[in-house]
Write a protein that holds these residues in place. Structure first.
Motif, PDB file in Angstrom:
ATOM      1  N   UNK A  16      96.368  -3.940  11.572  1.00 30.25           N
ATOM      2  CA  UNK A  16      95.082  -3.341  11.456  1.00 30.25           C
ATOM      3  C   UNK A  16      94.228  -4.277  10.384  1.00 30.25           C
ATOM      4  N   UNK A  17      92.998  -4.605  10.831  1.00 27.45           N
ATOM      5  CA  UNK A  17      92.210  -5.262   9.641  1.00 27.45           C
ATOM      6  C   UNK A  17      91.959  -4.722   8.783  1.00 27.45           C
ATOM      7  N   UNK A  18      92.099  -4.995   7.550  1.00 29.03           N
ATOM      8  CA  UNK A  18      91.682  -4.342   6.277  1.00 29.03           C
ATOM      9  C   UNK A  18      92.552  -3.059   6.032  1.00 29.03           C
ATOM     10  N   UNK A  19      93.851  -2.822   6.637  1.00 30.89           N
ATOM     11  CA  UNK A  19      94.600  -1.571   6.176  1.00 30.89           C
ATOM     12  C   UNK A  19      94.972  -1.462   4.799  1.00 30.89           C
ATOM     13  N   UNK A  20      94.395  -0.642   4.296  1.00 29.32           N
ATOM     14  CA  UNK A  20      94.810  -0.506   2.742  1.00 29.32           C
ATOM     15  C   UNK A  20      95.525   1.097   2.369  1.00 29.32           C
ATOM     16  N   UNK A  21      96.520   1.172   2.001  1.00 28.08           N
ATOM     17  CA  UNK A  21      97.393   2.374   1.786  1.00 28.08           C
ATOM     18  C   UNK A  21      96.741   3.073   0.642  1.00 28.08           C
ATOM     19  N   UNK A  22      96.492   4.129   0.661  1.00 27.58           N
ATOM     20  CA  UNK A  22      95.954   4.977  -0.428  1.00 27.58           C
ATOM     21  C   UNK A  22      96.762   6.258  -0.509  1.00 27.58           C
ATOM     22  N   UNK A  23      95.959   7.255  -1.268  1.00 26.27           N
ATOM     23  CA  UNK A  23      96.429   8.764  -1.239  1.00 26.27           C
ATOM     24  C   UNK A  23      95.487   9.453  -0.631  1.00 26.27           C
ATOM     25  N   UNK A  26      90.602   8.695   3.653  1.00 32.91           N
ATOM     26  CA  UNK A  26      89.959   8.751   4.847  1.00 32.91           C
ATOM     27  C   UNK A  26      88.722   7.573   5.007  1.00 32.91           C
ATOM     28  N   UNK A  27      88.888   6.968   6.272  1.00 30.93           N
ATOM     29  CA  UNK A  27      87.862   5.857   6.405  1.00 30.93           C
ATOM     30  C   UNK A  27      87.304   6.057   7.865  1.00 30.93           C
ATOM     31  N   UNK A  28      86.227   6.122   7.980  1.00 26.47           N
ATOM     32  CA  UNK A  28      85.509   6.594   9.374  1.00 26.47           C
ATOM     33  C   UNK A  28      84.500   5.296   9.654  1.00 26.47           C
ATOM     34  N   UNK A  29      84.647   4.674  10.994  1.00 23.14           N
ATOM     35  CA  UNK A  29      83.636   3.910  11.493  1.00 23.14           C
ATOM     36  C   UNK A  29      83.032   4.557  12.688  1.00 23.14           C
ATOM     37  N   UNK A  32      86.294   4.638  14.971  1.00 25.07           N
ATOM     38  CA  UNK A  32      87.721   4.919  14.551  1.00 25.07           C
ATOM     39  C   UNK A  32      87.762   5.576  13.152  1.00 25.07           C
ATOM     40  N   UNK A  33      88.660   6.548  12.976  1.00 23.17           N
ATOM     41  CA  UNK A  33      89.035   7.180  11.646  1.00 23.17           C
ATOM     42  C   UNK A  33      90.541   6.587  11.433  1.00 23.17           C
ATOM     43  N   UNK A  34      90.462   6.056  10.049  1.00 25.78           N
ATOM     44  CA  UNK A  34      91.881   5.717   9.367  1.00 25.78           C
ATOM     45  C   UNK A  34      92.253   6.568   8.291  1.00 25.78           C
ATOM     46  N   UNK A  35      93.411   7.065   8.368  1.00 22.69           N
ATOM     47  CA  UNK A  35      93.821   7.990   7.330  1.00 22.69           C
ATOM     48  C   UNK A  35      94.966   7.431   6.682  1.00 22.69           C
ATOM     49  N   UNK A  36      95.253   7.292   5.376  1.00 19.56           N
ATOM     50  CA  UNK A  36      96.178   6.734   4.687  1.00 19.56           C
ATOM     51  C   UNK A  36      96.873   7.761   3.546  1.00 19.56           C
ATOM     52  N   UNK A  37      98.138   7.765   3.396  1.00 18.31           N
ATOM     53  CA  UNK A  37      98.371   8.657   2.169  1.00 18.31           C
ATOM     54  C   UNK A  37      99.961   8.440   1.800  1.00 18.31           C
ATOM     55  N   UNK A  38     100.704   9.121   1.071  1.00 22.49           N
ATOM     56  CA  UNK A  38     101.894   9.110   0.593  1.00 22.49           C
ATOM     57  C   UNK A  38     102.623  10.417   1.196  1.00 22.49           C
ATOM     58  N   UNK A  39     103.912  10.265   1.409  1.00 25.64           N
ATOM     59  CA  UNK A  39     104.770  11.277   1.973  1.00 25.64           C
ATOM     60  C   UNK A  39     106.232  10.853   2.031  1.00 25.64           C
ATOM     61  N   UNK A  40     107.072  11.848   1.616  1.00 27.89           N
ATOM     62  CA  UNK A  40     108.412  11.518   1.985  1.00 27.89           C
ATOM     63  C   UNK A  40     109.230  10.366   1.254  1.00 27.89           C
ATOM     64  N   UNK A  55      86.698  16.200  10.438  1.00 24.78           N
ATOM     65  CA  UNK A  55      87.110  16.340   8.890  1.00 24.78           C
ATOM     66  C   UNK A  55      87.962  17.154   8.712  1.00 24.78           C
ATOM     67  N   UNK A  56      88.559  18.198   9.639  1.00 24.61           N
ATOM     68  CA  UNK A  56      89.758  19.041   9.480  1.00 24.61           C
ATOM     69  C   UNK A  56      91.026  18.376   9.585  1.00 24.61           C
ATOM     70  N   UNK A  57      91.073  17.110   9.979  1.00 27.32           N
ATOM     71  CA  UNK A  57      92.231  16.393  10.494  1.00 27.32           C
ATOM     72  C   UNK A  57      93.074  16.202   9.254  1.00 27.32           C
ATOM     73  N   UNK A  58      92.362  15.583   8.136  1.00 25.44           N
ATOM     74  CA  UNK A  58      93.049  15.423   6.824  1.00 25.44           C
ATOM     75  C   UNK A  58      93.737  16.664   6.288  1.00 25.44           C
ATOM     76  N   UNK A  59      93.092  17.824   6.511  1.00 26.78           N
ATOM     77  CA  UNK A  59      93.905  18.945   5.905  1.00 26.78           C
ATOM     78  C   UNK A  59      94.774  19.410   6.679  1.00 26.78           C
ATOM     79  N   UNK A  60      94.790  19.164   7.980  1.00 29.50           N
ATOM     80  CA  UNK A  60      95.860  19.444   9.017  1.00 29.50           C
ATOM     81  C   UNK A  60      97.053  18.703   8.631  1.00 29.50           C
TER      82      UNK A  60
END
Length: 341
Positions: A16-23, A26-29, A32-40, A55-60
């Motif tokens: 992915x262009x510019x993929x950055x892992x965060x916590x 959520x970045x929306x174009x 495209x919506x890109x969601x990054x985070x930490x788990x397991x 917007x409810x996707x991140x919470x789910x």
């Protein structure tokens, strides 16, 4: 047999262009919506192709990953799996039951070379955050290992003897990727890529309108940055993918011996061979995850035999020849997925 307290190797990186892992980022174009985070104990990366913001996707997503963490995680001391291993309960939930039953099928097929009861051995070698106590008494621990020592019965984990423990690290992140994919589809999202801890499931097409592009890192010691030095690029859709390897996850014991994460459940010792990494593509990431781990245990020749017996699986195996040169085995059906630009 194991993928360690973290995955065996983060040998997989979505391109992915510019993929950055965060916590929880959520970045929306436009599409495209890109969601990054930490788990397991690792990271997750989700790309959703959609013309509508959700917007409810991140919470789910956070809610689902929390449920899975409280179920199968060895990082969470209060998880159901850890409580089962400590003998505090024998009740299992749907997540543990599915992973155990899927693992059991592969264990039977492989004559126990894939075995989720390896936890005491793996722990003794110092791969779960505990120090390795010199020369662990592997023979005494092997009596607790064996897939035939556990079964699911009426919602409970039945063990043939006390002290048997299970470790789902070789299957749980693949399962998590599949569960996240199902969640997205339940929200009406049909084109996406999910990656968690290096395990991937994707469907539909990417923002450019082509199949999703996935890179497999070259299995060399010192290649610690995913995507920096890639072995091959693949084009995928509607499939799960996982890569296992030893070149990033190992330690040296007090005698200077290299102890790798791939432990043979029959012997209790590291399984070292000329197979450097095994990438498996399957109908879902759960199977890809487990079969990739199995291949690292059984080695190159038996892995090729396994792929020949399972036409529904595709494999990309990286190994060294007698002169130490990198070589690859590619399933015939995988050839059409290789990007040659």
């Amino acid at each position: 047999m194991h993928k360690g307290s973290k995955k065996l190797a983060y040998t997989l990186s979505a391109l992915f262009a510019g993929a950055v892992f965060g916590s929880g980022c959520v970045r929306t174009g436009d599409t495209v919506t890109t969601i990054d985070g930490f788990a397991q104990g690792s990271t997750y990366h989700i790309v959703v192709k959609s013309d509508r913001q959700r917007p409810e996707i991140q919470q789910a997503i956070d809610s689902l990953l929390g449920v899975i963490d409280r179920s199968v995680s060895l990082f969470n001391d209060s998880s159901l799996l850890n409580r089962i291993n400590r003998g505090e309960t024998d009740s299992v939930d749907a997540h543990i039951a599915y992973c155990v039953e899927t693992a059991e099928k592969i264990s039977r097929e492989s004559d126990g070379m894939y075995d989720i009861t390896i936890k005491p051995i793996f722990e003794a070698w110092g791969f779960t955050g505990r120090e390795c106590d010199g020369d662990p008494d592997i023979d005494s621990l092997l009596r607790y290992v064996g897939h035939e020592k556990i079964r699911i019965e009426n919602g409970r984990l039945v063990r043939t003897m006390p002290g048997v423990q299970i470790d789902l690290s070789s299957i749980a992140q693949g399962y998590s990727a599949d569960m996240l994919a199902r969640l997205l589809e339940e929200h009406g999202i049909e084109e996406y890529l999910v990656e968690i801890g290096g395990e991937i499931f994707c469907r539909g097409t990417n923002p450019s309108g082509t199949d999703w592009r996935v890179g497999i890192d070259k299995p060399e010691e010192g290649n610690f940055t995913p995507g920096a030095d890639m072995q091959v690029k693949l084009s995928l859709t509607g499939l799960g993918l996982a890569t296992s390897g030893n070149y990033r996850k190992y330690h040296t014991d007090s005698k200077g011996r290299k102890i790798v994460h791939t432990i043979n459940p029959k012997t209790g010792y590291s399984e070292i061979s000329n197979l450097l990494s095994a990438t498996v593509i399957a109908e879902n990431a759960t199977l890809a995850d487990a079969y990739g781990t199995l291949m690292m245990v059984i080695g190159l020749d038996r892995s090729i035999e396994l792929l020949n017996r399972h036409p529904e699986l595709m494999g990309y195996l990286v190994y060294t020849d007698d002169a130490g040169r990198f070589e690859t085995y590619v399933s015939p059906a995988l050839e059409r997925h290789i990007i040659r630009d």
